[in-house]
Motif scaffolding. Sequence first.
Motif, PDB file in Angstrom:
ATOM      1  N   GLY A 220       0.787  -1.234   0.000  1.00 22.60           N
ATOM      2  CA  GLY A 220       0.000   0.000   0.000  1.00 22.60           C
ATOM      3  C   GLY A 220       0.812   1.274   0.000  1.00 22.60           C
TER       4      GLY A 220
ATOM      5  N   SER B 191      -0.890   4.827  -0.874  1.00 18.04           N
ATOM      6  CA  SER B 191      -0.937   5.840   0.186  1.00 18.04           C
ATOM      7  C   SER B 191      -0.258   7.128  -0.251  1.00 18.04           C
TER       8      SER B 191
ATOM      9  N   LEU C 112      -5.319   0.570   3.719  1.00 18.37           N
ATOM     10  CA  LEU C 112      -6.179   1.548   3.037  1.00 18.37           C
ATOM     11  C   LEU C 112      -7.584   1.565   3.637  1.00 18.37           C
TER      12      LEU C 112
END
Length: 198
Positions: free
Chosen positions: A130, A134, A165
């Motif tokens: 992620g 992000s 997330l």
Amino acid sequence: MKRLQEKVMQEGLVLSDQVLKVDSFLNHQMDPVLMYEVGKEFVRRYAGEKITKVLTIESSGIAPGLMAALELNVPLIFARKQKSLTLRDDILVEKVYSFTKQESNEVTVSKKYLSADDRVLIIDDFLANGEAASGLARIVEQVGAAVVGFGIVIEKSFQPGRSMLLDAGYRVESLVRVASLHDGKVSFVEEEQEVPAQ
């Protein structure tokens, strides 16, 4: 997305318990018909969200991102990983770590292409830890724009990106969710079947 899942099964190469190579249709050579279907599926999933921009990161997110933007009839912005002589002033910058390349990059977007009025769909080829996702969200939020959600082509569900997330309050729509790459085999997350109303 059944066709994409079949393509992963037929052409994806499991390089380790962590790495899936899909360069025959997504990351090097691209299947334009499949990418068009991917873009349309993202638009279907985010119907009614009044998206004004699609944002991705170079280079593997560009094809699915462009197809979604085409279907939405909105601009595609791709965050640059490479330093550009023409992209110097008034830029939004975030540092992101690439799991696949095992390196950090500063990604940049020109401020002139995002405003507080924008509603942004972020598209990426893979979701692992992620970090890239992000970083793109932070870029959008630097100008006060809204992140509508994430469109992920292939999610490695055994890594923490999705949870990170979701915990941050974002919507995540992944077209293929890989549960495991154990013993050189791809296994998928079984999507919950909707139970018809009685």
